[in-house]
Design a protein around this motif. Sequence first.
Motif, PDB file in Angstrom:
ATOM      1  N   ARG A   1       0.840  -1.206   0.000  1.00 47.35           N
ATOM      2  CA  ARG A   1       0.000   0.000   0.000  1.00 47.35           C
ATOM      3  C   ARG A   1       0.867   1.245   0.000  1.00 47.35           C
ATOM      4  O   ARG A   1       1.721   1.416   0.855  1.00 47.35           O
ATOM      5  CB  ARG A   1      -0.909   0.014   1.222  1.00 47.35           C
ATOM      6  N   TRP A   2       0.605   2.090  -0.953  1.00 49.84           N
ATOM      7  CA  TRP A   2       1.284   3.386  -1.063  1.00 49.84           C
ATOM      8  C   TRP A   2       0.528   4.377  -0.179  1.00 49.84           C
ATOM      9  O   TRP A   2      -0.705   4.380  -0.192  1.00 49.84           O
ATOM     10  CB  TRP A   2       1.271   3.832  -2.523  1.00 49.84           C
ATOM     11  N   PRO A   3       1.217   5.220   0.602  1.00 48.67           N
ATOM     12  CA  PRO A   3       0.515   6.184   1.464  1.00 48.67           C
ATOM     13  C   PRO A   3      -0.443   7.079   0.665  1.00 48.67           C
ATOM     14  O   PRO A   3      -0.075   7.622  -0.378  1.00 48.67           O
ATOM     15  CB  PRO A   3       1.651   7.009   2.072  1.00 48.67           C
ATOM     16  N   GLN A   4      -1.655   7.192   1.146  1.00 48.38           N
ATOM     17  CA  GLN A   4      -2.701   7.955   0.454  1.00 48.38           C
ATOM     18  C   GLN A   4      -2.273   9.391   0.180  1.00 48.38           C
ATOM     19  O   GLN A   4      -2.510   9.925  -0.899  1.00 48.38           O
ATOM     20  CB  GLN A   4      -3.994   7.929   1.285  1.00 48.38           C
ATOM     21  N   GLN A   5      -1.634  10.019   1.159  1.00 45.19           N
ATOM     22  CA  GLN A   5      -1.222  11.412   0.998  1.00 45.19           C
ATOM     23  C   GLN A   5      -0.201  11.579  -0.130  1.00 45.19           C
ATOM     24  O   GLN A   5      -0.152  12.612  -0.781  1.00 45.19           O
ATOM     25  CB  GLN A   5      -0.645  11.942   2.309  1.00 45.19           C
ATOM     26  N   TRP A   6       0.605  10.562  -0.387  1.00 45.10           N
ATOM     27  CA  TRP A   6       1.619  10.634  -1.439  1.00 45.10           C
ATOM     28  C   TRP A   6       1.022  10.469  -2.832  1.00 45.10           C
ATOM     29  O   TRP A   6       1.708  10.641  -3.828  1.00 45.10           O
ATOM     30  CB  TRP A   6       2.690   9.580  -1.222  1.00 45.10           C
ATOM     31  N   LYS A   7      -0.243  10.102  -2.902  1.00 44.69           N
ATOM     32  CA  LYS A   7      -0.888   9.943  -4.204  1.00 44.69           C
ATOM     33  C   LYS A   7      -1.290  11.287  -4.801  1.00 44.69           C
ATOM     34  O   LYS A   7      -1.602  11.382  -5.975  1.00 44.69           O
ATOM     35  CB  LYS A   7      -2.105   9.036  -4.087  1.00 44.69           C
ATOM     36  N   ALA A   8      -1.294  12.333  -3.984  1.00 49.53           N
ATOM     37  CA  ALA A   8      -1.658  13.675  -4.463  1.00 49.53           C
ATOM     38  C   ALA A   8      -0.457  14.315  -5.146  1.00 49.53           C
ATOM     39  O   ALA A   8       0.672  14.246  -4.649  1.00 49.53           O
ATOM     40  CB  ALA A   8      -2.109  14.545  -3.293  1.00 49.53           C
TER      41      ALA A   8
ATOM     42  N   THR B   1       5.675  16.890  -6.240  1.00 54.42           N
ATOM     43  CA  THR B   1       5.276  15.724  -5.456  1.00 54.42           C
ATOM     44  C   THR B   1       6.110  15.696  -4.183  1.00 54.42           C
ATOM     45  O   THR B   1       7.079  16.431  -4.054  1.00 54.42           O
ATOM     46  CB  THR B   1       5.447  14.424  -6.268  1.00 54.42           C
TER      47      THR B   1
END
Length: 125
Positions: free
Chosen positions: A30-37, A61
């Motif tokens: 799982r990639w951190p949700q916040q890093w998807k922005a 990013t």
Amino acid sequence: MVPTAVLRSCATENSRLIALLAASILRSGRWPQQWKAHWVVPIHEKGSKANPENYQGVHITYQAAKAVEKVMLAVLLTSFPPPVSFGQHQFAYRPGCGARDMLAYLTVRWLLGFDAKKSFALYLG
């Protein structure tokens, strides 16, 4: 967000944390949700600031995400050395190959295929 200069100046101290974070992400998948922005910020290049054509979009990013990506890439490339594992048509993560090479290859393939009356299917996931 942590500025790039801070990460660089503390690289030795942060390297263990970045490695642990990368290992945790690889284990969990799982990639951190916040890093998807991601953000695109307009940077003025030349001419009138009132003309939108005089701006270039710069992709922003999280720097920590970029550091973790580099660690993960190093781990994955030691496990699967290119181009043998990825095949001859793998363009990402190979020295001297990139998105432009892939687009050129696909364009030529499609043009030759269309000329030979072949059909193509495109999947966008």
